[in-house]
Write a protein that holds these residues in place. Structure first.
Motif: not given
Lengths: 240, 240, 240, 240
Positions: D142-143, D179-180, D183-184, D209, D217, D219-222, D224
């Protein structure tokens, strides 16, 4: 000011539909005012097809921005009746998703819009005299919010066509969001088709900003988009 | 139109500073035009303290929105010289973060701003005659973008004060972003202090939108904030 | 990920206050979740001064993001009680502007936030174990929304301090927004002070993203800001 | 998380196109990363028609988010070659509007995106193993930001299909935004078609997740959005 020129009415209709869909697809509540009239008819045909096929636009609330009531019969006025016929009904949109501006509620309209966070977008046509919404030259000032306007007797016969040809249906007043209310919308979008609009397009967007040509006020809006077909753009070809 | 009334000049200065910091702290590049003059002096004192203590606002580019050149000496004009003295120098802001509008480059100013994505915010004062930036009544029209304006001979003695009292420094022209350029900013913020502004505040924001009172145009901006101290708000107390 | 390093606790408190004010000053309704605890105490002192001097932030609704109820006495839980004491009361903010998350209403919390348009910003501290809100390592998973968590018996004595030293007040459960709920906020802001946080800051933001260090999840947020004093940043000096 | 279910592949393609057009029609510069592959083929056919008819999307810069180079022939890699064939060429989009991520430039990719203001949107498919972009389970964490990944020998025969069946063209490494980095992006959009994706859709968006299912991942995006046809949604009907 963003100007988009399409080759004909069909392409202009597709582009205006896409601009409207772009607002509808935002992932949040959207307040969108839309126009009735002849120019958007094809756009609404295309859009109704998109919308009725099951996609869910529960995030969208629609607004009319002017209204001419039927004096005798009452019920929905001219604008909302046309929006229902041309778009809401074919698209299967429930009137629960429509906030109707009327003569009766117009005094609360600006405060209500503000409490909803304001309009996100407004889609308008332009008249050959430069009017937008019900802002005919001489009828409203740039500083007007939503207003009720008394219809001059001399204008009533011309209005009969709008209310089905029956003089008894012609009202004494109509309502419109004024320039100030419309300019408060985060985005403003105007579209025009045909040679008959070419002259006013040039005057309104490449001439002085003046209450004599109400639509010229959009030169001052930070997010204004003008969509034209080639005929409507024929007088500004060398300016863009 | 959002109106914020503070009890005095100090509080007004703090609030304007906070509104400016709010833009500066956005997590993206920000283009911000700011005013010189007497009204923001205290605000810049406070802000310079905030900024010089090491926080990094590399995301911010500053713009002046008008300029009066020194005819004889050249170099930075009146506006940028004052901004340097009142804010950039005390805050330790390098001129690399400042885009200077000048008589020489003003014709490219609007296109340049557009290429940068436009102004995010513009912070302005208001004159007792209703002017903003260099838009004095009768000097510009609502439709004007950035323009060079010829200074009438009769006005030159009055201008001498701005250029240090030396008539030989008074230029023949100055430049200003016009109403159309300013209205293109995503946010517009104006502030005023003192009884001397009370009358024009009422006229500009509660009277007609008219080129006779240039600041009245902000009634038409979708994101306009007016910050006043109680003295400047004294004529509009019953209207807000 | 934006990292802002300030020289000491005082400057860090000012910067966090400015970031919070930046959200509060937006010209629209704002939903903001804020943290109680020791780290923000100075920030709230400064902010209460700003807010109580008459500026009007009617556009802001505050949220707590976790809550430990008082088992015996009931009423507001630990978090909201502290927020009242440290910020709402000194700032003169009515509880009408606060939406309180409780054990009782936590199951509706995510749906409610969504109906309000979601959080615009959340301001959080970080624990030496990497926890944020009530997301202690091993207690929640990245996929958790707002959850009720059973407090292990072994942990209860440690919790007595939070509820005033009375073991009878220690509850059996507490509630917290889980990582998934927090990550849904449009902006996420975290701040930390002191040498005691230096190690976890390095692990959480320059090590792997892992549920073992819950705050590492913010590496994945598109608008995350981390504010540190120099002590808290002492282990990452060479990495930024 | 917004889930949109369409009745079939055709409608799903129209909706994804509309979501993409919604970004393209924004009145500002837009950075958009798009996927190659089988799922978007119909979408690109429809979109190319829209785009080639003269509308001007000079505001859009396109990005690929992964790339498999041709080892022997060089030139554009598999992803960009397919994007050219399926979309850029039929739509008449010049490669001046495309920023190509390659093995050679991948180390600068994240910094470059940041200097451009970050991605506004990324449009992705999902693999039956839950991968997105080149983030296969076990290949990235993820990182991870943009990374070069060594292709295991055992996987090379399977990859031959991607490079035209010629084993000599199979490279030793490929690159992908991790992923990082993904996700940006301000908005993230994923779409899937067919029964073959039904199971992974359920696991990725209604299960934990976990790096074992990389797409979880989101699921964590504001912001999506997941667009599915009815077949791909068949396992989650009772959950939405």
């Amino acid at each position: 000011m963003r100007i988009i020129v399409e080759k004909d009415y069909e392409q202009m209709s597709i582009t205006v539909m896409n601009l409207l869909l772009a607002k509808m697809y935002e992932n949040r509540k959207m307040n969108i005012a839309i126009t009735a009239g002849a120019s958007p008819k094809r756009m609404y045909e295309l859009l109704a097809e998109e919308v009725k096929n099951g996609r869910n636009f529960d995030n969208v609330t629609y607004y009319n921005f002017d209204e001419i009531p039927f004096k005798k019969s009452g019920g929905y006025g001219v604008t909302v009746s046309n929006l229902k016929k041309d778009y809401f009904d074919p698209a299967g949109i429930s009137m629960d998703h429509v906030h109707t501006l009327t003569v009766e509620n117009h005094k609360e309209h600006d405060a209500l819009l503000e409490s909803f966070g304001g309009l996100d977008a407004i889609f308008m046509g332009i008249g050959a005299d430069g009017h937008f919404c019900g802002n005919m030259p001489g009828f409203t000032k740039f500083g007007n919010k939503t207003v009720e306007i008394t219809i001059p007797e001399a204008m009533k016969p011309a209005l009969a066509g709008e209310v089905g040809g029956d003089m008894e249906e012609v009202p004494d007043t109509f309502v419109t969001m004024g320039p100030r209310s419309v300019m408060n919308s985060k985005s403003t979008i105007m579209f025009a088709t045909g040679k008959g609009k070419a002259e006013i397009i040039k005057k309104a967007f490449f001439g002085p900003v003046s209450e004599d040509i109400p639509s010229s006020v959009f030169q001052l809006h930070p997010d204004f988009t003008l969509v034209l077909d080639e005929d409507a753009a024929s007088e500004i070809k060398d300016l863009i």
